[in-house]
Write a protein that holds these residues in place. Structure first.
Motif, PDB file in Angstrom:
ATOM      1  N   UNK A 242      15.832   5.014  -8.134  1.00  0.00           N
ATOM      2  CA  UNK A 242      16.035   6.283  -7.423  1.00  0.00           C
ATOM      3  C   UNK A 242      15.041   6.497  -6.285  1.00  0.00           C
ATOM      4  N   UNK A 243      14.031   5.654  -6.185  1.00  0.00           N
ATOM      5  CA  UNK A 243      13.114   5.729  -5.047  1.00  0.00           C
ATOM      6  C   UNK A 243      13.885   5.337  -3.789  1.00  0.00           C
ATOM      7  N   UNK A 244      13.635   6.026  -2.697  1.00  0.00           N
ATOM      8  CA  UNK A 244      14.419   5.813  -1.479  1.00  0.00           C
ATOM      9  C   UNK A 244      14.273   4.396  -0.938  1.00  0.00           C
ATOM     10  N   UNK A 245      15.291   3.952  -0.244  1.00  0.00           N
ATOM     11  CA  UNK A 245      15.256   2.633   0.374  1.00  0.00           C
ATOM     12  C   UNK A 245      14.131   2.542   1.405  1.00  0.00           C
ATOM     13  N   UNK A 246      13.884   3.651   2.119  1.00  0.00           N
ATOM     14  CA  UNK A 246      12.809   3.657   3.123  1.00  0.00           C
ATOM     15  C   UNK A 246      11.451   3.419   2.470  1.00  0.00           C
ATOM     16  N   UNK A 247      11.191   4.103   1.362  1.00  0.00           N
ATOM     17  CA  UNK A 247       9.920   3.925   0.658  1.00  0.00           C
ATOM     18  C   UNK A 247       9.828   2.513   0.086  1.00  0.00           C
ATOM     19  N   UNK A 248      10.926   1.992  -0.444  1.00  0.00           N
ATOM     20  CA  UNK A 248      10.964   0.637  -0.993  1.00  0.00           C
ATOM     21  C   UNK A 248      10.588  -0.379   0.080  1.00  0.00           C
ATOM     22  N   UNK A 249      11.154  -0.217   1.281  1.00  0.00           N
ATOM     23  CA  UNK A 249      10.867  -1.144   2.374  1.00  0.00           C
ATOM     24  C   UNK A 249       9.421  -1.013   2.847  1.00  0.00           C
ATOM     25  N   UNK A 250       8.908   0.219   2.868  1.00  0.00           N
ATOM     26  CA  UNK A 250       7.509   0.432   3.274  1.00  0.00           C
ATOM     27  C   UNK A 250       6.553  -0.269   2.319  1.00  0.00           C
ATOM     28  N   UNK A 251       6.800  -0.139   1.030  1.00  0.00           N
ATOM     29  CA  UNK A 251       5.936  -0.786   0.036  1.00  0.00           C
ATOM     30  C   UNK A 251       5.963  -2.302   0.194  1.00  0.00           C
ATOM     31  N   UNK A 252       7.143  -2.850   0.450  1.00  0.00           N
ATOM     32  CA  UNK A 252       7.258  -4.293   0.645  1.00  0.00           C
ATOM     33  C   UNK A 252       6.526  -4.723   1.915  1.00  0.00           C
ATOM     34  N   UNK A 253       6.675  -3.947   2.983  1.00  0.00           N
ATOM     35  CA  UNK A 253       6.037  -4.290   4.252  1.00  0.00           C
ATOM     36  C   UNK A 253       4.517  -4.244   4.151  1.00  0.00           C
ATOM     37  N   UNK A 254       3.990  -3.434   3.231  1.00  0.00           N
ATOM     38  CA  UNK A 254       2.542  -3.294   3.084  1.00  0.00           C
ATOM     39  C   UNK A 254       1.963  -4.245   2.042  1.00  0.00           C
ATOM     40  N   UNK A 255       2.753  -5.187   1.585  1.00  0.00           N
ATOM     41  CA  UNK A 255       2.202  -6.246   0.760  1.00  0.00           C
ATOM     42  C   UNK A 255       2.559  -6.225  -0.708  1.00  0.00           C
ATOM     43  N   UNK A 256       3.278  -5.206  -1.164  1.00  0.00           N
ATOM     44  CA  UNK A 256       3.672  -5.175  -2.568  1.00  0.00           C
ATOM     45  C   UNK A 256       4.863  -6.095  -2.808  1.00  0.00           C
ATOM     46  N   UNK A 257       4.883  -6.745  -3.954  1.00  0.00           N
ATOM     47  CA  UNK A 257       6.018  -7.559  -4.371  1.00  0.00           C
ATOM     48  C   UNK A 257       6.938  -6.654  -5.195  1.00  0.00           C
ATOM     49  N   UNK A 258       7.846  -5.983  -4.522  1.00  0.00           N
ATOM     50  CA  UNK A 258       8.623  -4.917  -5.142  1.00  0.00           C
ATOM     51  C   UNK A 258       9.914  -5.440  -5.762  1.00  0.00           C
ATOM     52  N   UNK A 259      10.244  -4.865  -6.916  1.00  0.00           N
ATOM     53  CA  UNK A 259      11.501  -5.161  -7.588  1.00  0.00           C
ATOM     54  C   UNK A 259      12.105  -3.844  -8.056  1.00  0.00           C
ATOM     55  N   UNK A 260      13.419  -3.714  -7.918  1.00  0.00           N
ATOM     56  CA  UNK A 260      14.122  -2.531  -8.408  1.00  0.00           C
ATOM     57  C   UNK A 260      14.292  -2.603  -9.930  1.00  0.00           C
TER      58      UNK A 260
END
Length: 281
Positions: A242-260
């Motif tokens: 439920x976290x927004x796609x914009x926030x998800x992309x920001x976290x990835x761009x800042x170095x986090x290895x993000x998974x839904x």
């Protein structure tokens, strides 16, 4: 400790679950977990690291947070309690998976509050069946000894008669000397971070307990696991769908290895009760 670290930031002024908000909160947790993994142990064997609760120490730690980029490092602080193993690089494994049959069991919670503000919280855990029974007592032995480390000189190293550092985090919160919240959760290493997110929802954003518990959460795995082979996944961040796609992309761009992750699979199941002192409800 993580709550003290983020105190310098006006979290309520940041947009809830924006990239900035989520990064600051996650980086604070990573710093706090590095201290936990380096200094926590049975206080009968190792002096309690009370310096970690000092506001001045938290201010020093908070200055390590770069709001534009996630840190991939393991960064415990410098305190007077110095173990024989300096923790700048944790010598345990850096990757690995828990055995599914072990990880599938879970903890439970008991919270209670009465109209007089008497408050109680407990997190029973760790005696899964089948288990080893102590003689003919019917009492199953817990599996918490796996939380010891076999690293000579580490505060949490296995020793006779010693209790391991555990994850259980039943939490009592007071305001002006009176009961305010009782909260607890299953979830192993996800307990502290889930409860912090619930607490911020109540305090910073005015959520009632149900709203705070149902709100989307993140789970960092940038820590030394308390179980199994004590794996660590630098910058791994599990993100509620439920976290927004914009926030998800920001976290990835800042170095986090993000998974839904699905909302129903966020690694914890917090429970909370808030006390309304003015009514006794």
């Amino acid at each position: 400790e993580a709550l003290n670290i983020i105190e310098r930031y006006d979290m309520s002024a940041l947009k809830l679950n924006s990239g900035d908000y989520l990064l600051i909160r996650t980086e604070a947790l990573k710093l706090a977990y590095a201290d936990r993994d380096s200094y926590y142990a049975d206080p009968k064997f190792v002096p309690p690291p009370t310096e970690l609760l000092a506001k001045s120490y938290a201010a020093t730690r908070s200055r390590l947070i770069d709001p534009t980029m996630a840190s991939a490092d393991f960064r415990p602080g410098e305190i007077s309690l110095r173990p024989a193993v300096h923790p700048s690089h944790h010598p345990g494994p850096k990757a690995g998976d828990a055995i599914a049959s072990v990880a599938s069991k879970d903890t439970t919670c008991v919270n209670a509050l009465d109209r007089d503000g008497v408050i109680f919280s407990s997190t029973p855990s760790g005696a899964w069946l089948p288990s080893v029974i102590a003689g003919d007592t019917g009492i199953p032995l817990t599996q918490r000894a796996q939380s010891f480390l076999l690293i000579t000189g580490h505060p949490n190293v296995l020793e006779p008669g010693k209790r391991p550092r555990i994850t259980l985090s039943p939490t009592l919160v007071t305001r002006s000397g009176r009961a305010f919240l009782a909260l607890s959760t299953p979830g192993g290493d996800n307990q502290d971070q889930s409860l912090l997110q619930v607490l911020l929802g109540v305090i910073e954003f005015g959520f009632n307990p149900q709203m705070a518990i149902e709100a989307p959460r993140l789970q960092t795995r940038h820590l030394v696991s308390s179980f199994d082979i004590h794996a660590m996944y630098p910058n791994s961040l599990l993100v509620d769908e439920r976290i927004s796609e914009a926030a998800f992309r920001e976290l990835a761009a800042r170095g986090h290895k993000v998974e839904r992750r699905p909302a129903s699979q966020n690694g914890a199941a917090p429970t909370a009760i808030r006390f309304l002192a003015e009514t006794g409800v």
